[in-house]
Motif scaffolding. Structure first.
Motif, PDB file in Angstrom:
ATOM      1  N   PRO A   1       0.837  -1.206   0.000  1.00  0.00           N
ATOM      2  CA  PRO A   1       0.000   0.000   0.000  1.00  0.00           C
ATOM      3  C   PRO A   1       0.870   1.253   0.000  1.00  0.00           C
ATOM      4  O   PRO A   1       1.930   1.269   0.641  1.00  0.00           O
ATOM      5  CB  PRO A   1      -0.810  -0.129   1.298  1.00  0.00           C
ATOM      6  CG  PRO A   1      -0.014  -1.058   2.157  1.00  0.00           C
ATOM      7  CD  PRO A   1       0.672  -2.006   1.229  1.00  0.00           C
ATOM      8  N   PRO A   2       0.457   2.299  -0.726  1.00  0.00           N
ATOM      9  CA  PRO A   2       1.268   3.525  -0.784  1.00  0.00           C
ATOM     10  C   PRO A   2       1.573   4.097   0.599  1.00  0.00           C
ATOM     11  O   PRO A   2       2.676   4.574   0.849  1.00  0.00           O
ATOM     12  CB  PRO A   2       0.390   4.486  -1.599  1.00  0.00           C
ATOM     13  CG  PRO A   2      -0.492   3.593  -2.412  1.00  0.00           C
ATOM     14  CD  PRO A   2      -0.743   2.390  -1.563  1.00  0.00           C
ATOM     15  N   PHE A   3       0.594   4.041   1.512  1.00  0.00           N
ATOM     16  CA  PHE A   3       0.774   4.576   2.863  1.00  0.00           C
ATOM     17  C   PHE A   3       0.646   3.430   3.857  1.00  0.00           C
ATOM     18  O   PHE A   3      -0.369   2.734   3.885  1.00  0.00           O
ATOM     19  CB  PHE A   3      -0.256   5.665   3.152  1.00  0.00           C
ATOM     20  CG  PHE A   3      -0.245   6.766   2.128  1.00  0.00           C
ATOM     21  CD1 PHE A   3       0.715   7.762   2.177  1.00  0.00           C
ATOM     22  CD2 PHE A   3      -1.173   6.774   1.087  1.00  0.00           C
ATOM     23  CE1 PHE A   3       0.754   8.757   1.221  1.00  0.00           C
ATOM     24  CE2 PHE A   3      -1.142   7.771   0.127  1.00  0.00           C
ATOM     25  CZ  PHE A   3      -0.170   8.768   0.187  1.00  0.00           C
ATOM     26  N   MET A   4       1.684   3.250   4.685  1.00  0.00           N
ATOM     27  CA  MET A   4       1.710   2.068   5.551  1.00  0.00           C
ATOM     28  C   MET A   4       0.667   2.135   6.654  1.00  0.00           C
ATOM     29  O   MET A   4       0.210   1.115   7.156  1.00  0.00           O
ATOM     30  CB  MET A   4       3.103   1.895   6.156  1.00  0.00           C
ATOM     31  CG  MET A   4       3.557   3.015   7.060  1.00  0.00           C
ATOM     32  SD  MET A   4       5.219   2.694   7.684  1.00  0.00           S
ATOM     33  CE  MET A   4       5.437   4.110   8.766  1.00  0.00           C
ATOM     34  N   THR A   5       0.274   3.337   7.051  1.00  0.00           N
ATOM     35  CA  THR A   5      -0.772   3.471   8.068  1.00  0.00           C
ATOM     36  C   THR A   5      -1.536   4.763   7.843  1.00  0.00           C
ATOM     37  O   THR A   5      -1.017   5.714   7.242  1.00  0.00           O
ATOM     38  CB  THR A   5      -0.174   3.454   9.488  1.00  0.00           C
ATOM     39  OG1 THR A   5      -1.230   3.416  10.451  1.00  0.00           O
ATOM     40  CG2 THR A   5       0.690   4.670   9.751  1.00  0.00           C
ATOM     41  N   ILE A   6      -2.766   4.784   8.283  1.00  0.00           N
ATOM     42  CA  ILE A   6      -3.602   5.977   8.217  1.00  0.00           C
ATOM     43  C   ILE A   6      -3.887   6.396   9.645  1.00  0.00           C
ATOM     44  O   ILE A   6      -4.337   5.587  10.467  1.00  0.00           O
ATOM     45  CB  ILE A   6      -4.920   5.683   7.467  1.00  0.00           C
ATOM     46  CG1 ILE A   6      -4.611   5.268   6.018  1.00  0.00           C
ATOM     47  CG2 ILE A   6      -5.852   6.892   7.502  1.00  0.00           C
ATOM     48  CD1 ILE A   6      -5.791   4.677   5.284  1.00  0.00           C
ATOM     49  N   THR A   7      -3.591   7.651   9.957  1.00  0.00           N
ATOM     50  CA  THR A   7      -3.714   8.122  11.342  1.00  0.00           C
ATOM     51  C   THR A   7      -4.847   9.133  11.467  1.00  0.00           C
ATOM     52  O   THR A   7      -5.020   9.992  10.596  1.00  0.00           O
ATOM     53  CB  THR A   7      -2.397   8.767  11.809  1.00  0.00           C
ATOM     54  OG1 THR A   7      -1.322   7.847  11.601  1.00  0.00           O
ATOM     55  CG2 THR A   7      -2.451   9.122  13.281  1.00  0.00           C
ATOM     56  N   ARG A   8      -5.599   9.014  12.534  1.00  0.00           N
ATOM     57  CA  ARG A   8      -6.664   9.961  12.840  1.00  0.00           C
ATOM     58  C   ARG A   8      -6.549  10.402  14.303  1.00  0.00           C
ATOM     59  O   ARG A   8      -5.956   9.709  15.127  1.00  0.00           O
ATOM     60  CB  ARG A   8      -8.037   9.332  12.599  1.00  0.00           C
ATOM     61  CG  ARG A   8      -8.345   9.043  11.125  1.00  0.00           C
ATOM     62  CD  ARG A   8      -8.505  10.324  10.346  1.00  0.00           C
ATOM     63  NE  ARG A   8      -8.873  10.076   8.953  1.00  0.00           N
ATOM     64  CZ  ARG A   8      -8.010  10.021   7.963  1.00  0.00           C
ATOM     65  NH1 ARG A   8      -6.717  10.155   8.210  1.00  0.00           N
ATOM     66  NH2 ARG A   8      -8.426   9.824   6.730  1.00  0.00           N
TER      67      ARG A   8
ATOM     68  N   ILE B   1       7.105   9.124   3.288  1.00  0.00           N
ATOM     69  CA  ILE B   1       5.696   9.446   3.100  1.00  0.00           C
ATOM     70  C   ILE B   1       4.987   8.244   2.489  1.00  0.00           C
ATOM     71  O   ILE B   1       4.024   7.728   3.030  1.00  0.00           O
ATOM     72  CB  ILE B   1       5.486  10.708   2.228  1.00  0.00           C
ATOM     73  CG1 ILE B   1       6.248  11.903   2.812  1.00  0.00           C
ATOM     74  CG2 ILE B   1       3.984  11.020   2.133  1.00  0.00           C
ATOM     75  CD1 ILE B   1       5.822  12.332   4.182  1.00  0.00           C
ATOM     76  N   THR B   2       5.470   7.787   1.294  1.00  0.00           N
ATOM     77  CA  THR B   2       4.900   6.598   0.663  1.00  0.00           C
ATOM     78  C   THR B   2       5.904   5.442   0.725  1.00  0.00           C
ATOM     79  O   THR B   2       7.081   5.639   1.040  1.00  0.00           O
ATOM     80  CB  THR B   2       4.550   6.890  -0.802  1.00  0.00           C
ATOM     81  OG1 THR B   2       5.701   7.435  -1.455  1.00  0.00           O
ATOM     82  CG2 THR B   2       3.381   7.852  -0.900  1.00  0.00           C
ATOM     83  N   THR B   3       5.444   4.222   0.382  1.00  0.00           N
ATOM     84  CA  THR B   3       6.284   3.029   0.430  1.00  0.00           C
ATOM     85  C   THR B   3       7.115   2.926  -0.845  1.00  0.00           C
ATOM     86  O   THR B   3       6.569   2.645  -1.917  1.00  0.00           O
ATOM     87  CB  THR B   3       5.417   1.762   0.597  1.00  0.00           C
ATOM     88  OG1 THR B   3       4.568   1.936   1.736  1.00  0.00           O
ATOM     89  CG2 THR B   3       6.276   0.529   0.784  1.00  0.00           C
ATOM     90  N   GLN B   4       8.424   3.142  -0.743  1.00  0.00           N
ATOM     91  CA  GLN B   4       9.298   3.217  -1.909  1.00  0.00           C
ATOM     92  C   GLN B   4      10.400   2.162  -1.846  1.00  0.00           C
ATOM     93  O   GLN B   4      10.715   1.647  -0.771  1.00  0.00           O
ATOM     94  CB  GLN B   4       9.926   4.611  -1.976  1.00  0.00           C
ATOM     95  CG  GLN B   4       8.911   5.736  -2.017  1.00  0.00           C
ATOM     96  CD  GLN B   4       9.555   7.115  -2.090  1.00  0.00           C
ATOM     97  OE1 GLN B   4      10.746   7.252  -2.360  1.00  0.00           O
ATOM     98  NE2 GLN B   4       8.757   8.136  -1.857  1.00  0.00           N
ATOM     99  N   PRO B   5      11.015   1.819  -3.016  1.00  0.00           N
ATOM    100  CA  PRO B   5      12.147   0.883  -3.015  1.00  0.00           C
ATOM    101  C   PRO B   5      13.438   1.618  -2.648  1.00  0.00           C
ATOM    102  O   PRO B   5      13.889   2.498  -3.380  1.00  0.00           O
ATOM    103  CB  PRO B   5      12.177   0.375  -4.467  1.00  0.00           C
ATOM    104  CG  PRO B   5      11.583   1.484  -5.268  1.00  0.00           C
ATOM    105  CD  PRO B   5      10.595   2.178  -4.381  1.00  0.00           C
ATOM    106  N   GLN B   6      14.010   1.265  -1.523  1.00  0.00           N
ATOM    107  CA  GLN B   6      15.155   2.012  -0.979  1.00  0.00           C
ATOM    108  C   GLN B   6      16.348   2.043  -1.937  1.00  0.00           C
ATOM    109  O   GLN B   6      17.042   3.050  -2.031  1.00  0.00           O
ATOM    110  CB  GLN B   6      15.573   1.390   0.355  1.00  0.00           C
ATOM    111  CG  GLN B   6      16.653   2.167   1.095  1.00  0.00           C
ATOM    112  CD  GLN B   6      16.918   1.593   2.481  1.00  0.00           C
ATOM    113  OE1 GLN B   6      16.225   0.692   2.927  1.00  0.00           O
ATOM    114  NE2 GLN B   6      17.915   2.105   3.167  1.00  0.00           N
ATOM    115  N   TYR B   7      16.601   0.931  -2.621  1.00  0.00           N
ATOM    116  CA  TYR B   7      17.767   0.851  -3.508  1.00  0.00           C
ATOM    117  C   TYR B   7      17.382   0.829  -4.980  1.00  0.00           C
ATOM    118  O   TYR B   7      18.135   0.353  -5.830  1.00  0.00           O
ATOM    119  CB  TYR B   7      18.586  -0.407  -3.161  1.00  0.00           C
ATOM    120  CG  TYR B   7      19.014  -0.464  -1.722  1.00  0.00           C
ATOM    121  CD1 TYR B   7      19.868   0.492  -1.184  1.00  0.00           C
ATOM    122  CD2 TYR B   7      18.530  -1.463  -0.877  1.00  0.00           C
ATOM    123  CE1 TYR B   7      20.256   0.447   0.150  1.00  0.00           C
ATOM    124  CE2 TYR B   7      18.912  -1.521   0.459  1.00  0.00           C
ATOM    125  CZ  TYR B   7      19.768  -0.566   0.966  1.00  0.00           C
ATOM    126  OH  TYR B   7      20.149  -0.601   2.286  1.00  0.00           O
TER     127      TYR B   7
END
Length: 515
Positions: free
Chosen positions: A387-394, A500-506
């Protein structure tokens, strides 16, 4: 002397009173209120570490993230990315169970993983609002995502028309990117390309074109600055926030301020040029800024007062947000989809067969993209696993009741998308495996009607750009499949991490083969 005392004594009393009030507020913030919250949560069966003054769990949280991101993970881990993206959250839930909490400084963050409670949080968005506990987040973008209630409704109404014109620009940018790939691959027929920076450039070019049209090159610079700002903001999210710290002249604070000033000046300059053009009778309503200004103008004219529209500052913030939201979501969806299809050649072949059957070698038709069933299943499964965002906070905006929990105003709620998407109780024993077939009858069937698939959020405040992000991804994937087959490069290192979003580190080096 008596007269002096008469004057001085009240002043001293006033100063002492102010100091005592300030001291009480500080003590209440760093100790008394957190301890009161902790007692209340434990009485209701919630578990977690004991509160530690000021920092809570943030030190251990940051330390664990540094540890797990210091080296890549194994590809044989079946997409088990949660321990890498949110190691402290996983550790806490393993130790205390799903009904647990962590401390982000002096504020508790409660895990909400029951589908019915998640539904309630999303639908009652007037109670469970987006938190702004760290003002540095606003430096990245202070647009519609940070607005609530009437302000959010006004921004949404004015902004919505701006999404209508993105797909033609996306096709043009896709064509340019694939032409570059063909030039690289054409000599040998196969070549290694790190597709991640290309996909980032693709989506940033789309945003630059659709946001600012003829000011495309200026838009590129804004994107680079926003990308740098995102790194600093991510660090701030996982650090303990001390009020007033951002005003200290540290190296990082100075750089963040410089970026903000340059972005503000650049966007304002583009807007000023456009407004002067409109005064001269020029019309340019085929990009985000033009549509936004036109929509804003109509809203003001309709109601007869400028308060019903957006200020220039608000227009600037929406343009900044358009970069962050529009660029990252599509690029990360595409990169993880290509990585997954590189590891699952059977699904890559099935997707290509569908695309060629529907479009052949012709330009994918916008209206037909939504009929690509296999491609849609693959994209949904990619969004589930990564998922683009690992958690949703409220944040609870007022004292309220959620299920059997009495929540005081101010506590934070985490709806951990990665954990929900990988939960075997929800998805079965193969929850961490790539199986697009689970979506063959759509999302509702795959989730059994539960609120457990959250790549774009849910409820009234679901991401405005979700449909366009999906169409963009289908367009790009279809065009790639028409021209190339691909596999993972031997030097690929599997290392999802969050900026911010889930990206490939390398990065994502793939071996591309020209078809």
């Amino acid at each position: 002397m008596d007269q002096v005392q008469v004057i001085v004594m009240p002043s001293c009393i006033a100063i002492v009173t102010v100091l005592l009030v300030c001291l009480w507020r500080v003590l209440n913030w760093v100790w008394f209120r957190p301890k009161k919250w902790e007692k209340l949560l434990r009485q209701q069966g919630m578990k977690g570490n004991s509160y530690r003054i000021l920092y809570g769990d943030t030190k251990e949280l940051s330390m664990l993230i540094k540890q797990v991101t210091s080296k890549p993970m194994s590809l044989s881990d079946d997409n088990n990315i949660a321990p890498r993206l949110m190691p402290f959250f996983v550790k806490t839930i393993k130790k205390y169970g799903k009904k647990s909490f962590v401390w982000l400084g002096p504020r508790p963050l409660l895990f909400i993983m029951d589908p019915e409670l998640i539904k309630e949080v999303f639908t009652k968005h007037y109670i469970y609002q987006k938190p702004l506990t760290n003002p540095l987040i606003k430096l990245l973008a202070d647009g519609i995502t940070t607005k609530e209630q009437d302000k959010w409704a006004k921004h949404r109404k004015i902004i919505k028309p701006a999404f209508q014109n993105m797909l033609p620009a996306f096709y043009l940018c896709c064509t340019e990117m694939l032409s570059k790939w063909e030039d690289i691959v054409s000599v040998e027929g196969s070549h290694e390309i790190d597709v991640w920076p290309h996909l980032q450039q693709l989506t940033s070019d789309v945003i630059s074109r659709t946001a600012f049209g003829s000011s495309y090159e200026e838009g590129r610079r804004i994107f680079e600055l926003q990308k740098e700002q995102a790194r600093y903001v991510t660090e701030a999210i996982f650090s303990f926030y001390i009020p007033g710290w951002r005003f200290l002249p540290t190296k990082k604070n100075r750089r963040m301020k410089e970026i903000e000033e340059e972005v503000q000046a650049s966007v304002r300059g583009i807007i000023d040029k456009r407004l002067k053009g409109r005064q001269r009778g020029e019309t340019n309503n085929d990009d985000l800024l033009g549509i936004l200004l036109e929509s804003n103008s109509k809203e003001i004219e309709q109601h007869g007062h400028k308060d019903f529209g957006l200020s220039i500052k608000e227009v600037i913030e929406e343009c900044k947000l358009f970069y962050v939201g529009g660029q990252d979501t599509t690029s990360v969806l595409l990169v993880w989809t290509l990585i997954l299809l590189s590891s699952h050649q059977d699904w890559q072949a099935r997707a290509r067969e569908e695309v060629l059957q529907v479009f052949g070698s012709q330009k994918p038709d916008f209206d037909v993209l939504n009929h690509l069933k296999v491609v849609t299943m693959i994209l949904y499964e990619s969004l589930r696993l990564y998922p683009p965002f690992m958690t949703i906070t409220r944040r609870a905006n007022e004292d309220t009741v959620l299920g059997d929990l009495s929540l005081p105003a101010g506590v934070l709620l985490s709806l951990p998308a990665v954990l929900l998407h990988h939960d075997e109780e929800i998805w079965g024993e193969d929850a961490k495996k790539f199986k697009p077939g689970r979506f063959k009858d759509g999302v509702n069937s795959a989730t059994k009607g539960q609120f457990t698939f959250l790549p774009f959020g849910y409820g009234p405040r679901i991401c405005m750009g979700q449909n366009f992000a999906m169409l963009e991804a289908k367009m790009a994937l279809a065009m790639i499949l028409q021209r190339f087959s691909f596999e993972l490069s031997p030097c690929y290192a599997h290392a999802p991490y969050s900026i911010i979003t889930t990206q490939p580190q390398y990065g994502a080096p793939l071996i591309l083969h020209k078809l």
